[in-house]
Design an enzyme around this catalytic site. Sequence first.
Site, mmCIF file in Angstrom:
data_model
loop_
_atom_site.group_PDB
_atom_site.id
_atom_site.type_symbol
_atom_site.label_atom_id
_atom_site.label_comp_id
_atom_site.label_asym_id
_atom_site.label_seq_id
_atom_site.Cartn_x
_atom_site.Cartn_y
_atom_site.Cartn_z
ATOM 1 C CD GLU A 143 -3.058 -0.379 -0.006
ATOM 2 O OE1 GLU A 143 -3.186 -0.054 -1.272
ATOM 3 O OE2 GLU A 143 -3.781 -1.478 0.242
ATOM 4 C CG HIS A 144 -0.104 4.828 0.326
ATOM 5 N ND1 HIS A 144 -0.537 5.865 0.093
ATOM 6 C CD2 HIS A 144 -1.340 4.341 1.194
ATOM 7 C CE1 HIS A 144 -1.932 6.242 0.456
ATOM 8 N NE2 HIS A 144 -2.255 5.199 1.050
ATOM 9 C CG LEU A 191 -13.559 -1.806 -2.584
ATOM 10 C CD1 LEU A 191 -14.961 -2.830 -2.403
ATOM 11 C CD2 LEU A 191 -12.311 -2.851 -2.187
ATOM 12 C CB SER A 205 -15.986 2.694 -8.054
ATOM 13 O OG SER A 205 -15.779 3.805 -7.354
ATOM 14 C CD GLU A 211 -8.253 8.469 -10.560
ATOM 15 O OE1 GLU A 211 -8.441 7.458 -11.275
ATOM 16 O OE2 GLU A 211 -8.331 8.552 -9.222
ATOM 17 C CG ASP A 228 -6.291 1.872 -7.744
ATOM 18 O OD1 ASP A 228 -5.486 1.005 -7.186
ATOM 19 O OD2 ASP A 228 -6.440 2.897 -7.379
ATOM 20 C CE1 TYR A 273 -2.894 7.329 -2.952
ATOM 21 C CE2 TYR A 273 -2.323 9.367 -4.668
ATOM 22 C CZ TYR A 273 -2.273 7.818 -4.217
ATOM 23 O OH TYR A 273 -1.958 6.941 -5.045
HETATM 24 C C1 GLA Z 1 -5.150 4.545 -4.434
HETATM 25 C C2 GLA Z 1 -4.441 4.802 -5.550
HETATM 26 C C3 GLA Z 1 -3.257 3.752 -5.935
HETATM 27 C C4 GLA Z 1 -2.534 3.456 -4.493
HETATM 28 C C5 GLA Z 1 -3.409 3.384 -3.258
HETATM 29 C C6 GLA Z 1 -2.437 3.367 -2.398
HETATM 30 O O1 GLA Z 1 -5.951 3.433 -4.619
HETATM 31 O O2 GLA Z 1 -5.271 5.047 -6.633
HETATM 32 O O3 GLA Z 1 -2.659 4.456 -6.976
HETATM 33 O O4 GLA Z 1 -1.517 4.473 -4.388
HETATM 34 O O5 GLA Z 1 -4.380 4.453 -3.019
HETATM 35 O O6 GLA Z 1 -1.701 2.125 -2.289
#
Ligand code: GLA
Length: 391
Positions: free
Chosen positions: A32-33, A123, A125, A158, A170, A220
């Site tokens: 994550e991240h 998730l 979307s 995005e 994602d 973020y």
């Molecule tokens: C969101 C972002 C991803 C990723 C996650 C964290 O989902 O869209 O690119 O950075 O957060 O892991």
Amino acid sequence: MDAKPVKKFKAVFGEQPHILAQAPGRVNIIGEHTDYNDGFVLPMAIEHRVNMLASPRADRTIRLFSYDFSEEVQFALDDIQYDSQHPWSNYSRGVAAIFQQAGYSLQGANLLFSGNVPIGAGLSSSAAVEVATAMALRTLNKLPIADDQIPVLCQRAENEFVQMKCGIMDQFVSTMARRGHLLFLDCRSLEYKLVPFSNSEIQIAILNTKVKRELTQSAYNERRAQCEQGVRILQQWAPHIQALRDVSWTEFQRYRSRMPEVIAKRCEHVISENHRVLEFVQILSIKDFKAHHWRKLGMLMRQSHVSLRDLYEVSCWELDVMVELAESVPGVLGARLTGAGFGGCVVALVQRQAVEALSEKIQQEYLNYTGIQPEIYISSAADGASAKMLS
Ligand code: GLA
């Protein structure tokens, strides 16, 4: 796909759709991240998806109808603007704008989309809408775009159009996932490996806290900027470092005390999380895989959550409650927040016979603690995006 959106398409546009594109949401198992730090991730596609029906138009207009919001927007391909009145439309607008910027010419289209990926639950979307739009436009306009370029273009949509500085995870998994597999992605080279993941004993449970935080986008982007600052600081002493991916643990320990505390904490999360992903994948590929290996995988997920909570500081009270409740159920091997954080979902690795007990516990106790009714989804690893002609 159920017949109602097709009926609606006919009612709204007065013709049959020519194409059905679809793209799934995702759940990230670990990593994550790390994606925007050139690191490693291990997500899978889920069974929840976005369906996009499409037909061509003779003019240069896109008519875009959201079945779930029951709203329509129209825009001209030659003047695509951000729409703050209909934020749901910006993902498709962004994809159309970036396709054209990348040199692909588009004709007008009628588009209608519907889906069951929970919105704002972490998730993906939005990535599913982007990828479904990209698949529909590629097919409609017969564009020579390779599959693995779709996520790159959608991420640009995005980053540049929606102004969310997300990484590539994602969009990549929504496009490239394969049923029965996790997708191990190197976010620097975009090389990936499909890791078989179907075991009759183990399930992935997704526990939705139903908490949405407005600050997600700004917090973020702030985390991302802090990582970049960390890289700039570390570069003074170790010029080979281009991204946190390049920082070894020993190197980090050497310089940690010379960094501002908050930046050091962010870096420590990312560097240790990359190690956890590699270890997770390595354990999954052990030939002589035994039951105790699941426990080790669960432990890595738990460590990931602690790191996200204490070092990266992207958890929240409800997510921590959810993780603790889940982990108190015998047979839950590990649980952690998944996605960007600040609300959204927890992902748990669960022995099949414990799924019901987990579900009961969460339904009752999460509600007692928080006053919020949670949702639980059990999903196996699903296929990535596709598009087909309907006529
Ligand atoms: C969101 C972002 C991803 C990723 C996650 C964290 O989902 O869209 O690119 O950075 O957060 O892991």
